[in-house]
Design a protein around this motif. Structure first.
Motif, PDB file in Angstrom:
ATOM      1  N   SER A  25       0.831  -1.196   0.000  1.00 35.09           N
ATOM      2  CA  SER A  25       0.000   0.000   0.000  1.00 35.09           C
ATOM      3  C   SER A  25       0.869   1.251   0.000  1.00 35.09           C
ATOM      4  CB  SER A  25      -0.905   0.013   1.234  1.00 35.09           C
ATOM      5  OG  SER A  25      -1.575   1.246   1.360  1.00 35.09           O
ATOM      6  N   THR A  26       0.496   2.244  -0.804  1.00 38.33           N
ATOM      7  CA  THR A  26       1.187   3.529  -0.762  1.00 38.33           C
ATOM      8  C   THR A  26       0.326   4.584  -0.079  1.00 38.33           C
ATOM      9  OG1 THR A  26       0.334   4.044  -2.962  1.00 38.33           O
ATOM     10  CG2 THR A  26       2.528   3.066  -2.842  1.00 38.33           C
ATOM     11  N   LYS A  27      -0.875   4.230   0.347  1.00 34.86           N
ATOM     12  CA  LYS A  27      -1.768   5.141   1.037  1.00 34.86           C
ATOM     13  C   LYS A  27      -1.954   4.636   2.464  1.00 34.86           C
ATOM     14  CE  LYS A  27      -2.696   7.580  -2.695  1.00 34.86           C
ATOM     15  NZ  LYS A  27      -2.281   8.982  -2.854  1.00 34.86           N
ATOM     16  N   CYS A  28      -1.320   5.295   3.410  1.00 34.67           N
ATOM     17  CA  CYS A  28      -1.404   4.887   4.809  1.00 34.67           C
ATOM     18  C   CYS A  28      -2.352   5.824   5.548  1.00 34.67           C
ATOM     19  CB  CYS A  28      -0.024   4.911   5.467  1.00 34.67           C
ATOM     20  SG  CYS A  28       1.157   3.749   4.756  1.00 34.67           S
ATOM     21  N   ARG A  29      -3.434   5.284   6.081  1.00 34.29           N
ATOM     22  CA  ARG A  29      -4.339   6.099   6.881  1.00 34.29           C
ATOM     23  C   ARG A  29      -3.640   6.553   8.159  1.00 34.29           C
ATOM     24  NH1 ARG A  29      -9.362   2.135   7.191  1.00 34.29           N
ATOM     25  NH2 ARG A  29      -7.688   0.627   6.827  1.00 34.29           N
ATOM     26  N   PRO A  40       5.184   3.413  15.170  1.00 31.64           N
ATOM     27  CA  PRO A  40       5.429   2.214  14.363  1.00 31.64           C
ATOM     28  C   PRO A  40       4.169   1.455  13.942  1.00 31.64           C
ATOM     29  CG  PRO A  40       5.667   1.650  16.664  1.00 31.64           C
ATOM     30  CD  PRO A  40       5.323   3.121  16.618  1.00 31.64           C
ATOM     31  N   PHE A  41       2.975   2.040  14.149  1.00 34.19           N
ATOM     32  CA  PHE A  41       1.749   1.316  13.855  1.00 34.19           C
ATOM     33  C   PHE A  41       1.225   1.649  12.467  1.00 34.19           C
ATOM     34  CE2 PHE A  41       1.481   1.848  18.599  1.00 34.19           C
ATOM     35  CZ  PHE A  41       1.795   0.534  18.888  1.00 34.19           C
ATOM     36  N   GLY A  42       0.345   0.799  11.985  1.00 36.19           N
ATOM     37  CA  GLY A  42      -0.327   1.014  10.723  1.00 36.19           C
ATOM     38  C   GLY A  42      -1.586   0.169  10.675  1.00 36.19           C
ATOM     39  N   ILE A  43      -2.629   0.694  10.066  1.00 38.39           N
ATOM     40  CA  ILE A  43      -3.868  -0.072   9.905  1.00 38.39           C
ATOM     41  C   ILE A  43      -4.031  -0.551   8.467  1.00 38.39           C
ATOM     42  CG2 ILE A  43      -5.141   0.881  11.846  1.00 38.39           C
ATOM     43  CD1 ILE A  43      -6.321   2.964  10.066  1.00 38.39           C
ATOM     44  N   ASP A  44      -3.100  -0.154   7.598  1.00 32.46           N
ATOM     45  CA  ASP A  44      -3.057  -0.663   6.227  1.00 32.46           C
ATOM     46  C   ASP A  44      -1.795  -1.496   6.083  1.00 32.46           C
ATOM     47  OD1 ASP A  44      -5.385   0.854   5.112  1.00 32.46           O
ATOM     48  OD2 ASP A  44      -4.133   2.545   5.735  1.00 32.46           O
ATOM     49  N   ASP A  45      -1.910  -2.635   5.423  1.00 34.91           N
ATOM     50  CA  ASP A  45      -0.775  -3.548   5.320  1.00 34.91           C
ATOM     51  C   ASP A  45       0.381  -2.893   4.584  1.00 34.91           C
ATOM     52  OD1 ASP A  45       0.599  -5.852   5.805  1.00 34.91           O
ATOM     53  OD2 ASP A  45      -0.313  -6.992   4.169  1.00 34.91           O
ATOM     54  N   GLY A  46       1.585  -3.021   5.152  1.00 35.19           N
ATOM     55  CA  GLY A  46       2.762  -2.399   4.580  1.00 35.19           C
ATOM     56  C   GLY A  46       3.098  -1.063   5.195  1.00 35.19           C
ATOM     57  N   CYS A  47       2.260  -0.562   6.104  1.00 36.05           N
ATOM     58  CA  CYS A  47       2.501   0.721   6.760  1.00 36.05           C
ATOM     59  C   CYS A  47       3.028   0.487   8.171  1.00 36.05           C
ATOM     60  CB  CYS A  47       1.223   1.549   6.824  1.00 36.05           C
ATOM     61  SG  CYS A  47       0.512   1.928   5.199  1.00 36.05           S
ATOM     62  N   GLY A  48       3.946   1.340   8.610  1.00 35.92           N
ATOM     63  CA  GLY A  48       4.510   1.203   9.942  1.00 35.92           C
ATOM     64  C   GLY A  48       5.625   0.178   9.982  1.00 35.92           C
ATOM     65  N   SER A  49       5.786  -0.447  11.150  1.00 31.42           N
ATOM     66  CA  SER A  49       6.844  -1.441  11.336  1.00 31.42           C
ATOM     67  C   SER A  49       6.277  -2.849  11.168  1.00 31.42           C
ATOM     68  CB  SER A  49       7.447  -1.307  12.740  1.00 31.42           C
ATOM     69  OG  SER A  49       8.270  -2.414  13.049  1.00 31.42           O
ATOM     70  N   PRO A  50       7.027  -3.768  10.536  1.00 32.57           N
ATOM     71  CA  PRO A  50       6.535  -5.145  10.392  1.00 32.57           C
ATOM     72  C   PRO A  50       6.372  -5.859  11.733  1.00 32.57           C
ATOM     73  CG  PRO A  50       8.838  -4.979   9.699  1.00 32.57           C
ATOM     74  CD  PRO A  50       8.345  -3.581   9.898  1.00 32.57           C
ATOM     75  N   TYR A  51       7.011  -5.328  12.805  1.00 28.21           N
ATOM     76  CA  TYR A  51       6.844  -5.932  14.122  1.00 28.21           C
ATOM     77  C   TYR A  51       5.399  -5.840  14.611  1.00 28.21           C
ATOM     78  CZ  TYR A  51      11.943  -6.055  14.610  1.00 28.21           C
ATOM     79  OH  TYR A  51      13.269  -6.319  14.435  1.00 28.21           O
ATOM     80  N   THR A 243       6.818   8.220   4.381  1.00 29.45           N
ATOM     81  CA  THR A 243       6.252   7.431   5.477  1.00 29.45           C
ATOM     82  C   THR A 243       6.971   6.094   5.544  1.00 29.45           C
ATOM     83  OG1 THR A 243       4.073   8.449   5.155  1.00 29.45           O
ATOM     84  CG2 THR A 243       4.151   6.384   6.399  1.00 29.45           C
ATOM     85  N   CYS A 244       7.392   5.710   6.729  1.00 27.15           N
ATOM     86  CA  CYS A 244       8.110   4.447   6.897  1.00 27.15           C
ATOM     87  C   CYS A 244       7.148   3.275   6.752  1.00 27.15           C
ATOM     88  CB  CYS A 244       8.782   4.388   8.268  1.00 27.15           C
ATOM     89  SG  CYS A 244      10.034   5.658   8.513  1.00 27.15           S
TER      90      CYS A 244
END
Length: 324
Positions: A25-29, A40-51, A243-244
């Motif tokens: 994803s290139t669009k991170c909410r 380090p969080f993300g609600i879209d896959d590929g956003c934030g840290s993989p941890y 965005t990381c």
């Protein structure tokens, strides 16, 4: 053009298109409801840290939830300065339950996600068996048996005597305070106690004032922020302010830059290098497009000759892509 009498061919073409589409994803909410979603969080896959992949979920109504092996829990707040999440467990005892102790399941975390239970949590257990659990006032018990002090459930704790918001809710039911060392010890306690709840100590003053706190029901979960030099360069506004994120297949670092992803940073101040990369990218894209058309024509010719049914494997769930 393929004949309409070849449904397997149409299905294969659709599958090849979907499988060849990049899942990154290139669009991170950046928010869910009123809660900010930062690294380090993300609600879209590929956003934030993989941890922290797949641990946060945003419902259609804007409710942010935390996924753990023991269930899904509503998130009340996220503090990025103090690095903790505060959640609620609807199955835990609350003031409205009074002496109606409902069955509950023990809360647990997946340690591979870099999440830990905060030491600011206190756990209260109700109606425990005197035969299976050492229920005693802790100061007296610790004086008599200091080597077994950690295994006791303190019946004279402050929280048992001053239940937050509902001091007299328990009536004559027993209460004791115990901090489980691990999920297994929590499960063992619930085998011999009717129910339990978690109380989190919230700071209401300066962070360096440990006594300026009030108890509230909830669970505090601490987290780490694994920031690398690549992520710092990516976030640097002078270098493009990306965005990381990470590659959803390899879990390698990616800097998400609007409509494109790079492995370094978004901005490039060397014009000649940028033009060279654009030329290489354009030539590569053209070559891949031509090769793709050639392969597609070969597939259509082959299917028309042998009328074989190709197996569809894109999206099949395996042990590698399960959440837990």
């Amino acid at each position: 053009m393929p004949s309409p009498h070849h449904p397997s061919l149409v299905l294969l073409l659709i599958t090849l298109f979907l499988c060849s589409t990049q899942s990154q994803s290139t669009k991170c909410r950046t928010s869910c409801g009123t809660t900010q979603i930062n690294y380090p969080f993300g609600i879209d896959d590929g956003c934030g840290s993989p941890y922290y992949r797949h641990i946060l979920h945003c419902t259609a109504s804007g409710q942010l939830q935390l996924r753990t092996p023991s269930g899904t829990y509503p998130i009340e707040t996220i503090s990025y300065t103090e690095r903790h999440i505060k959640i609620t467990d609807p199955s835990m005892w609350n003031c409205d339950d009074a002496q109606n102790f409902r069955p509950t399941r023990p809360f647990s975390l997946d340690t591979s996600t870099h999440l830990t239970l905060s030491s600011q949590n206190d756990y209260l257990f109700f109606n425990c068996s005197d035969e299976a659990v050492i229920v005693a006032p802790k100061p007296m018990f610790c004086e008599r048996f200091p080597e077994r002090c950690d295994s006791s459930c303190d019946s004279a704790s402050y929280l048992c005597r001053h239940l937050p918001k509902c001091g007299a809710a328990l009536g004559g039911s027993s209460c004791c305070s115990y901090y489980p060392k691990a999920t297994e010890s929590l499960r063992l306690m619930l085998r011999y106690c009717s129910s339990y709840t978690s109380v989190y100590w919230r700071s209401v003053g300066a962070p360096d004032e440990p006594y300026d706190q009030v108890p509230e029901y909830g669970i505090r979960v601490d987290f780490d922020i694994p920031v690398s030099s690549s992520c710092l360069h990516c976030q640097d506004m002078a270098r493009g302010g990306g965005t990381c994120g990470f590659d959803t297949q390899t879990r390698g670092f990616l800097c998400l830059c609007g409509e494109r992803n790079v492995t370094t940073f978004c901005g490039d101040h060397d014009t000649s290098q940028q033009k060279t990369r654009e030329a290489v990218t354009y030539g590569t894209a053209a070559a891949v497009s031509a090769a793709g058309m050639f392969v597609m024509a070969g597939v259509i010719w082959f299917l028309r000759r042998v009328r074989a049914k190709a197996p569809v494997t894109c999206g099949v769930q395996s042990n590698d892509n399960r959440l837990f």
